[in-house]
Design a protein around this motif. Structure first.
Motif, PDB file in Angstrom:
ATOM      1  N   LEU A 123      25.360  40.624  60.124  1.00 40.54           N
ATOM      2  CA  LEU A 123      25.973  41.749  60.845  1.00 40.54           C
ATOM      3  C   LEU A 123      25.952  43.020  59.992  1.00 40.54           C
ATOM      4  O   LEU A 123      25.553  44.099  60.453  1.00 40.54           O
ATOM      5  CB  LEU A 123      27.401  41.360  61.226  1.00 40.54           C
ATOM      6  N   MET A 124      26.386  42.906  58.743  1.00 40.57           N
ATOM      7  CA  MET A 124      26.437  44.084  57.882  1.00 40.57           C
ATOM      8  C   MET A 124      25.039  44.603  57.566  1.00 40.57           C
ATOM      9  O   MET A 124      24.822  45.825  57.506  1.00 40.57           O
ATOM     10  CB  MET A 124      27.192  43.760  56.588  1.00 40.57           C
ATOM     11  N   ALA A 125      24.077  43.700  57.385  1.00 38.45           N
ATOM     12  CA  ALA A 125      22.696  44.138  57.129  1.00 38.45           C
ATOM     13  C   ALA A 125      22.145  44.894  58.331  1.00 38.45           C
ATOM     14  O   ALA A 125      21.483  45.935  58.180  1.00 38.45           O
ATOM     15  CB  ALA A 125      21.819  42.939  56.795  1.00 38.45           C
ATOM     16  N   GLU A 126      22.427  44.403  59.531  1.00 35.87           N
ATOM     17  CA  GLU A 126      21.984  45.086  60.759  1.00 35.87           C
ATOM     18  C   GLU A 126      22.655  46.456  60.881  1.00 35.87           C
ATOM     19  O   GLU A 126      21.997  47.453  61.212  1.00 35.87           O
ATOM     20  CB  GLU A 126      22.316  44.232  61.985  1.00 35.87           C
ATOM     21  N   LEU A 127      23.946  46.502  60.614  1.00 35.94           N
ATOM     22  CA  LEU A 127      24.691  47.760  60.701  1.00 35.94           C
ATOM     23  C   LEU A 127      24.147  48.783  59.713  1.00 35.94           C
ATOM     24  O   LEU A 127      23.899  49.947  60.065  1.00 35.94           O
ATOM     25  CB  LEU A 127      26.174  47.496  60.427  1.00 35.94           C
ATOM     26  N   ILE A 128      23.962  48.357  58.469  1.00 41.57           N
ATOM     27  CA  ILE A 128      23.499  49.273  57.420  1.00 41.57           C
ATOM     28  C   ILE A 128      22.100  49.793  57.736  1.00 41.57           C
ATOM     29  O   ILE A 128      21.833  51.006  57.628  1.00 41.57           O
ATOM     30  CB  ILE A 128      23.544  48.566  56.052  1.00 41.57           C
ATOM     31  N   GLU A 129      21.202  48.909  58.156  1.00 38.87           N
ATOM     32  CA  GLU A 129      19.837  49.345  58.476  1.00 38.87           C
ATOM     33  C   GLU A 129      19.840  50.378  59.595  1.00 38.87           C
ATOM     34  O   GLU A 129      19.134  51.390  59.521  1.00 38.87           O
ATOM     35  CB  GLU A 129      18.987  48.135  58.873  1.00 38.87           C
ATOM     36  N   ALA A 130      20.642  50.140  60.636  1.00 35.71           N
ATOM     37  CA  ALA A 130      20.687  51.070  61.772  1.00 35.71           C
ATOM     38  C   ALA A 130      21.270  52.417  61.354  1.00 35.71           C
ATOM     39  O   ALA A 130      20.720  53.480  61.681  1.00 35.71           O
ATOM     40  CB  ALA A 130      21.496  50.464  62.912  1.00 35.71           C
ATOM     41  N   CYS A 131      22.390  52.393  60.628  1.00 34.29           N
ATOM     42  CA  CYS A 131      23.043  53.645  60.235  1.00 34.29           C
ATOM     43  C   CYS A 131      22.184  54.450  59.263  1.00 34.29           C
ATOM     44  O   CYS A 131      22.130  55.685  59.345  1.00 34.29           O
ATOM     45  CB  CYS A 131      24.412  53.359  59.627  1.00 34.29           C
ATOM     46  N   GLU A 132      21.504  53.749  58.349  1.00 29.80           N
ATOM     47  CA  GLU A 132      20.663  54.458  57.393  1.00 29.80           C
ATOM     48  C   GLU A 132      19.418  55.055  58.060  1.00 29.80           C
ATOM     49  O   GLU A 132      18.802  55.966  57.517  1.00 29.80           O
ATOM     50  CB  GLU A 132      20.274  53.545  56.239  1.00 29.80           C
ATOM     51  N   ARG A 133      19.069  54.547  59.247  1.00 29.77           N
ATOM     52  CA  ARG A 133      17.980  55.163  60.028  1.00 29.77           C
ATOM     53  C   ARG A 133      18.485  56.349  60.845  1.00 29.77           C
ATOM     54  O   ARG A 133      17.705  57.004  61.541  1.00 29.77           O
ATOM     55  CB  ARG A 133      17.364  54.141  60.980  1.00 29.77           C
ATOM     56  N   GLY A 134      19.798  56.612  60.802  1.00 34.56           N
ATOM     57  CA  GLY A 134      20.360  57.750  61.511  1.00 34.56           C
ATOM     58  C   GLY A 134      21.089  57.411  62.792  1.00 34.56           C
ATOM     59  O   GLY A 134      21.529  58.311  63.516  1.00 34.56           O
ATOM     60  N   HIS A 135      21.256  56.111  63.111  1.00 41.84           N
ATOM     61  CA  HIS A 135      21.952  55.722  64.339  1.00 41.84           C
ATOM     62  C   HIS A 135      23.430  56.089  64.239  1.00 41.84           C
ATOM     63  O   HIS A 135      24.078  55.843  63.218  1.00 41.84           O
ATOM     64  CB  HIS A 135      21.799  54.215  64.573  1.00 41.84           C
ATOM     65  N   ASP A 157      29.393  55.187  65.539  1.00 39.23           N
ATOM     66  CA  ASP A 157      30.689  55.509  66.132  1.00 39.23           C
ATOM     67  C   ASP A 157      30.550  55.866  67.611  1.00 39.23           C
ATOM     68  O   ASP A 157      31.426  55.532  68.422  1.00 39.23           O
ATOM     69  CB  ASP A 157      31.347  56.677  65.384  1.00 39.23           C
ATOM     70  N   ARG A 158      29.469  56.523  67.960  1.00 40.83           N
ATOM     71  CA  ARG A 158      29.271  56.924  69.365  1.00 40.83           C
ATOM     72  C   ARG A 158      28.603  55.818  70.177  1.00 40.83           C
ATOM     73  O   ARG A 158      28.950  55.590  71.342  1.00 40.83           O
ATOM     74  CB  ARG A 158      28.400  58.200  69.410  1.00 40.83           C
ATOM     75  N   ASP A 159      27.661  55.137  69.552  1.00 44.04           N
ATOM     76  CA  ASP A 159      26.885  54.104  70.239  1.00 44.04           C
ATOM     77  C   ASP A 159      26.825  52.868  69.341  1.00 44.04           C
ATOM     78  O   ASP A 159      25.929  52.735  68.521  1.00 44.04           O
ATOM     79  CB  ASP A 159      25.468  54.636  70.519  1.00 44.04           C
ATOM     80  N   PRO A 160      27.795  51.951  69.462  1.00 43.90           N
ATOM     81  CA  PRO A 160      27.898  50.824  68.527  1.00 43.90           C
ATOM     82  C   PRO A 160      26.612  50.002  68.417  1.00 43.90           C
ATOM     83  O   PRO A 160      25.942  49.731  69.424  1.00 43.90           O
ATOM     84  CB  PRO A 160      29.031  49.984  69.117  1.00 43.90           C
ATOM     85  N   VAL A 161      26.296  49.628  67.192  1.00 42.64           N
ATOM     86  CA  VAL A 161      25.129  48.793  66.930  1.00 42.64           C
ATOM     87  C   VAL A 161      25.373  47.390  67.500  1.00 42.64           C
ATOM     88  O   VAL A 161      26.471  46.836  67.379  1.00 42.64           O
ATOM     89  CB  VAL A 161      24.856  48.706  65.411  1.00 42.64           C
ATOM     90  N   LYS A 162      24.354  46.843  68.117  1.00 39.93           N
ATOM     91  CA  LYS A 162      24.421  45.477  68.650  1.00 39.93           C
ATOM     92  C   LYS A 162      23.225  44.700  68.110  1.00 39.93           C
ATOM     93  O   LYS A 162      22.184  45.277  67.811  1.00 39.93           O
ATOM     94  CB  LYS A 162      24.397  45.482  70.182  1.00 39.93           C
ATOM     95  N   PHE A 163      23.405  43.396  67.984  1.00 32.72           N
ATOM     96  CA  PHE A 163      22.271  42.561  67.580  1.00 32.72           C
ATOM     97  C   PHE A 163      22.417  41.188  68.226  1.00 32.72           C
ATOM     98  O   PHE A 163      23.506  40.798  68.656  1.00 32.72           O
ATOM     99  CB  PHE A 163      22.168  42.448  66.056  1.00 32.72           C
ATOM    100  N   ILE A 164      21.317  40.470  68.312  1.00 29.15           N
ATOM    101  CA  ILE A 164      21.311  39.135  68.906  1.00 29.15           C
ATOM    102  C   ILE A 164      21.476  38.102  67.787  1.00 29.15           C
ATOM    103  O   ILE A 164      20.680  38.067  66.846  1.00 29.15           O
ATOM    104  CB  ILE A 164      20.001  38.865  69.682  1.00 29.15           C
ATOM    105  N   MET A 165      22.506  37.289  67.894  1.00 27.99           N
ATOM    106  CA  MET A 165      22.760  36.284  66.868  1.00 27.99           C
ATOM    107  C   MET A 165      21.699  35.182  66.905  1.00 27.99           C
ATOM    108  O   MET A 165      21.202  34.830  67.975  1.00 27.99           O
ATOM    109  CB  MET A 165      24.173  35.720  67.033  1.00 27.99           C
TER     110      MET A 165
END
Length: 437
Positions: free
Chosen positions: A386-398, A401-409
């Motif tokens: 979860l944290m790896a997915e979050l960090i990768e998305a945010c560091e790409r500029g996602h 806070d406005r559009d929460p990151v989602k991923f498939i477990m």
């Protein structure tokens, strides 16, 4: 050791180790920093390491179910054999007592059913058949031993229970972290121990690394706070507290280690018990013992701690209270006298609503996996992803806070909305406000 990294993880407990492992697998040059002398020596070593699936929402069950498969598939997840010993998942099953407060497990059963988790609904005869030493009288709602009615039944029987056979525990929580450390190092990660973070470095409006107490500065554009009971202090250093609607603070907990009732093989015939009727949870422990922790009933005064490095680590009357509560449920459970109490005293990193914060912060590059409130050990491998997915998305500029990151477990193939764990959320009224989460 290089003083420049792609990411620094502050903390080497089970969640910090899993976060570091996932980032290393994704090609990040990552360093786990911990003030203690080895991995898993903080609050993880005091964990009861329970792996259970019962939650009152399908999303809660889904995340626990996902974590369950990682522990079941532990060697395949790590891909590395720790020569000092691999931990094992030990299945015990879990008995959950119905109470008015938990809505007689109506929501729990619906959530288990939605995730296709097998459970058995038991009447009192079924409880006795499963656990012959169980006293099936109702004693709740929980009270203090000083209450005149303590220990007196409030009804002839409990309302029933459910039994979830796919539940258990990990043989050694501290060693489980070492397993992940070895896997992380095999993937290119590094660990630095006896290293206390004194400052979060900043440059041009974003996180730039850490400064240690010995003056060493380690550069990294990404820092993840996984400091357990010290998480609040790290968030203060980073200057991100004011941007959080949900905050964390250390909470003292006592776990009791007592002999099982004489003549009953609790190691093999016992089970995890979540018992809101007496306000405690318990599980089998080696040597035919029982481990007992509190489910934090409303009658108890919770002891929050100002300084996680300086608090009373002695047992208090809370230890005896917990054993006496469980002795209402387990017939002939011994209650050791003064000076004979065993167990441990440790800290939760408790959030305001007992649900974790897995999020970015107002300081770009500074992330947090905090507020785990004693109930996230089982989810640690999932949190790493979860944290790896979050960090990768945010560091790409996602804009999370406005559009929460989602991923498939990976195992359940279910979508996880990381926004549920936001620092900006309102206090969740559906929480149990206890270790149950």
């Amino acid at each position: 050791m290089s003083k420049k990294y792609d990411a620094i993880v502050i903390g080497a407990g089970i969640i910090g180790a899993c976060v570091g492992f996932e980032l290393a697998k994704r090609g990040k040059k990552v360093l786990n920093v911990d003030k203690l002398s080895g991995s898993g020596l903080g609050s993880t070593s005091g964990s009861c390491a329970i792996i259970r699936l019962h939650y009152s929402t399908p999303d809660g069950v889904a995340m626990a179910r996902e974590g369950y498969y990682y522990w079941l598939d532990w060697l395949k997840y790590l891909g590395t054999v720790d020569t000092t010993g691999m931990v094992k998942y030990m299945n015990t099953g879990c008995l959950v007592i119905k109470t008015e407060k938990n809505k007689y497990l109506k929501d729990v059963m619906a959530s288990l059913k939605a995730m296709h988790v097998v459970y058995e609904e038991l009447d009192t005869d079924g409880v006795k058949k499963l656990l012959p030493i169980a006293d099936i009288r109702q004693f709740g709602p929980p009270t203090l031993p000083s209450d005149p009615g303590f220990g007196e039944p409030t009804a002839k029987t409990i309302a029933g229970a459910i039994y979830v056979p796919e539940s258990g525990l990990i043989s050694d929580p501290k060693q489980s972290v070492h397993n992940v450390q070895v896997a992380g190092e095999n993937a290119g990660g590094e660990y630095l121990f006896k290293a206390q973070v004194e400052q979060i470095l900043k440059k041009e409006g974003r996180c730039a690394g850490v400064k240690l107490a010995d003056g060493t500065e380690i550069e990294a554009p990404i820092v993840i706070n996984v400091a357990g009971p010290h998480s609040y202090q790290l968030n203060q250093m980073a200057g991100v507290i004011d941007g959080m609607n949900i905050k964390t603070r250390p909470l003292k907990q006592e776990v009791c280690h007592v002999p099982a009732p004489e003549g009953f093989d609790y190691n093999n015939l016992g089970t995890i018990i979540s018992d809101g009727d007496v306000g405690c949870y318990s599980r089998p422990e080696i040597g035919n013992h029982v481990l007992i922790g509190s489910e934090d009933p409303e009658c108890d005064t919770l002891e929050y701690i100002d300084d996680p490095d300086n608090y009373n680590q002695n047992f208090t009357e809370q230890w005896t209270t917990q054993v006496m509560r469980v002795a209402q449920r387990l017939e002939n459970l011994p209650i050791p006298g003064p000076g004979k109490n065993q167990g441990l005293v440790d800290l939760y990193d408790a959030s305001d609503d007992w649900i974790p914060i897995y999020d970015k912060s107002d300081l770009p590059g500074f992330y947090m996996a905090v507020g785990t409130s004693g109930n996230q050990y089982k989810n640690a491998p999932v949190v790493g992803v979860l944290m790896a997915e979050l960090i990768e998305a945010c560091e790409r500029g996602h804009d999370h806070d406005r559009d929460p990151v989602k991923f498939i477990m990976h195992y359940t193939k279910r979508e996880c909305n990381i926004g549920f764990f936001s620092r900006l959320r309102e206090i969740n009224p559906n929480s149990s406000f206890s270790v149950i989460g």
